[in-house]
Design a protein around this motif. Structure first.
Motif, short mmCIF file in Angstrom:
data_model
loop_
_atom_site.label_atom_id
_atom_site.label_comp_id
_atom_site.label_asym_id
_atom_site.label_seq_id
_atom_site.Cartn_x
_atom_site.Cartn_y
_atom_site.Cartn_z
N GLY A 181 0.81 -1.19 0.00
CA GLY A 181 0.00 0.00 0.00
C GLY A 181 0.85 1.25 0.00
O GLY A 181 2.08 1.21 0.02
N ASN A 182 0.18 2.40 -0.03
CA ASN A 182 0.87 3.69 -0.03
C ASN A 182 1.07 4.19 1.39
O ASN A 182 0.15 4.10 2.21
CB ASN A 182 0.05 4.71 -0.79
N SER A 183 2.24 4.70 1.70
CA SER A 183 2.47 5.29 3.03
C SER A 183 3.59 6.31 2.96
O SER A 183 4.41 6.29 2.04
CB SER A 183 2.82 4.21 4.06
N VAL A 184 3.58 7.20 3.94
CA VAL A 184 4.58 8.26 4.03
C VAL A 184 5.14 8.28 5.45
O VAL A 184 4.38 8.23 6.42
CB VAL A 184 3.95 9.63 3.72
N THR A 185 6.44 8.35 5.56
CA THR A 185 7.09 8.45 6.86
C THR A 185 7.95 9.70 6.88
O THR A 185 8.78 9.91 6.00
CB THR A 185 7.99 7.22 7.11
N GLN A 186 7.73 10.56 7.85
CA GLN A 186 8.56 11.75 7.95
C GLN A 186 9.14 11.87 9.34
O GLN A 186 8.62 11.29 10.30
CB GLN A 186 7.80 13.02 7.55
N MET A 187 10.23 12.61 9.43
CA MET A 187 10.95 12.69 10.69
C MET A 187 10.06 13.30 11.77
O MET A 187 9.25 14.17 11.52
CB MET A 187 12.23 13.51 10.54
N GLU A 188 10.25 12.77 12.97
CA GLU A 188 9.46 13.27 14.09
C GLU A 188 10.01 14.61 14.52
O GLU A 188 11.21 14.85 14.49
CB GLU A 188 9.52 12.29 15.26
N GLY A 189 9.14 15.45 14.98
CA GLY A 189 9.58 16.71 15.54
C GLY A 189 9.51 16.65 17.04
O GLY A 189 9.49 15.58 17.62
N PRO A 190 9.45 17.78 17.66
CA PRO A 190 9.54 19.07 16.97
C PRO A 190 10.97 19.44 16.59
O PRO A 190 11.92 18.91 17.15
CB PRO A 190 8.98 20.04 18.01
N VAL A 191 11.08 20.32 15.62
CA VAL A 191 12.38 20.85 15.20
C VAL A 191 12.44 22.32 15.61
O VAL A 191 11.52 23.07 15.29
CB VAL A 191 12.55 20.72 13.68
N THR A 192 13.48 22.68 16.30
CA THR A 192 13.67 24.07 16.73
C THR A 192 14.98 24.59 16.16
O THR A 192 16.03 23.96 16.36
CB THR A 192 13.68 24.20 18.26
N ARG B 114 -12.05 15.23 -8.82
CA ARG B 114 -11.68 14.19 -7.87
C ARG B 114 -10.28 13.65 -8.18
O ARG B 114 -9.49 13.38 -7.28
CB ARG B 114 -12.71 13.06 -7.95
N GLN B 115 -9.98 13.53 -9.47
CA GLN B 115 -8.69 12.97 -9.86
C GLN B 115 -7.54 13.92 -9.56
O GLN B 115 -6.38 13.54 -9.59
CB GLN B 115 -8.68 12.63 -11.36
N ALA B 116 -7.88 15.20 -9.31
CA ALA B 116 -6.85 16.20 -9.01
C ALA B 116 -6.87 16.56 -7.53
O ALA B 116 -6.69 17.72 -7.16
CB ALA B 116 -7.06 17.45 -9.87
N ILE B 117 -7.08 15.57 -6.67
CA ILE B 117 -7.16 15.82 -5.23
C ILE B 117 -5.90 16.50 -4.72
O ILE B 117 -5.93 17.27 -3.77
CB ILE B 117 -7.45 14.52 -4.46
N TYR B 118 -4.77 16.23 -5.37
CA TYR B 118 -3.52 16.83 -4.93
C TYR B 118 -3.50 18.34 -5.13
O TYR B 118 -2.66 19.04 -4.57
CB TYR B 118 -2.34 16.19 -5.65
N GLU B 119 -4.41 18.89 -5.93
CA GLU B 119 -4.52 20.33 -6.11
C GLU B 119 -5.56 20.93 -5.16
O GLU B 119 -6.07 22.02 -5.41
CB GLU B 119 -4.91 20.65 -7.54
N GLN B 120 -5.85 20.25 -4.09
CA GLN B 120 -6.90 20.71 -3.20
C GLN B 120 -6.51 21.97 -2.43
O GLN B 120 -5.36 22.16 -2.05
CB GLN B 120 -7.30 19.61 -2.22
N TYR B 121 -7.50 22.81 -2.20
CA TYR B 121 -7.38 23.98 -1.34
C TYR B 121 -8.14 23.66 -0.05
O TYR B 121 -9.26 23.19 -0.09
CB TYR B 121 -8.01 25.21 -2.00
N PHE B 122 -7.49 23.95 1.07
CA PHE B 122 -8.11 23.67 2.35
C PHE B 122 -8.71 24.94 2.95
O PHE B 122 -8.15 26.04 2.80
CB PHE B 122 -7.07 23.13 3.34
N MET C 146 -4.66 9.47 -1.54
CA MET C 146 -3.85 10.58 -1.01
C MET C 146 -3.46 10.23 0.41
O MET C 146 -4.33 9.96 1.23
CB MET C 146 -4.67 11.87 -1.03
N ARG C 147 -2.15 10.26 0.72
CA ARG C 147 -1.68 9.91 2.06
C ARG C 147 -0.79 11.03 2.59
O ARG C 147 0.06 11.54 1.86
CB ARG C 147 -0.86 8.62 2.03
#
Lengths: 110, 114
Positions: free
Chosen positions: A1-12, B97-105, A98-99
């Motif tokens: 599956g799709n996943s994203v891992t980013q560094m833990e913060g906080p960063v100061t 829908r296919q352009a979800i990455y262009e979303q404005y929050f 989207m993840r």
């Protein structure tokens, strides 16, 4: 599956310091990669994006390069400002999915 | 106008109350989204509307009921919520829908359930 891992913060950091926030991803195929920023009390804003390998996204002095060989998309800025204090989210889009990463809080002190 | 507006900004409600969150965009976007964001966590997608029709419901409990009256408006009706539902609720829109990455929050509604 799709996943994203980013560094833990906080960063100061102190003003004018160099910033790196690490982000790696897992995905099949060729995802698009993004960095979003969330300022206090606000929604997320797209900061930059890259849609294929070796692309460099840039905006407001921030940069990130899509590295397929290391499945990474690290965020960098050469000289941070107090106004850059926010939470930064790495994200990917792949096959209608989207993840977001967990987010990294950055605080820049004068 | 590249803005997504949300009302109210803050909401405190009891577990027996019924309330609604509202979201509006005038960018001509045909996809709109509700996200839930707990403190220090990333946004979690709840619902996706495409051309005013619900296309994705990410296994959200029925106490959350979305509604899309027209292409510019998105509501989230709340009923019999639990304290653990307290969170920041974000609305977003994208051209398709296919352009979800262009979303404005939008800026979000901070909900507290007592």
């Amino acid at each position: 599956g799709n996943s994203v891992t980013q560094m833990e913060g906080p960063v100061t950091l102190s003003e004018e310091a160099f910033l790196t926030i690490n982000c790696t991803y897992t995905a099949t195929g060729y995802p698009s990669l993004f960095w979003y920023v969330q300022y206090p009390g606000e929604g997320l804003q797209l900061l930059l994006k890259a849609t294929k390998a070796d692309d460099k996204g840039s905006n407001k002095g921030f940069e990130a390069t899509y590295r397929k060989e290391t499945t990474s998309f690290h965020l960098e800025k050469g000289s941070v400002q107090v106004s850059d204090s926010a939470v930064y989210f790495c994200a990917l889009y792949n096959n209608n999915d989207m993840r977001f990463g967990a987010g990294t809080r950055l605080t820049v002190k004068p | 106008d590249t803005e997504v507006t949300q009302t109210p900004k803050h909401l405190v409600m009891g577990m027996t109350n019924k309330k609604s969150l509202k979201c509006e965009q005038h960018m001509g976007h045909r996809a709109m989204y509700w996200y839930k964001q707990k403190a220090k966590k990333p946004p979690e997608l709840m619902f996706v509307y495409s051309y005013e029709k619900l296309s994705i419901n990410e296994s959200v409990p029925s106490r959350f009921s979305p509604e899309c009256p027209n292409s510019s408006l998105l509501n989230l009706h709340l009923h019999a919520l639990q304290p653990e539902d307290s969170a920041l609720y974000l609305c977003a829109s994208s051209p398709l829908r296919q352009a979800i990455y262009e979303q404005y929050f939008g800026p979000g509604t901070r909900l507290t359930v007592t």
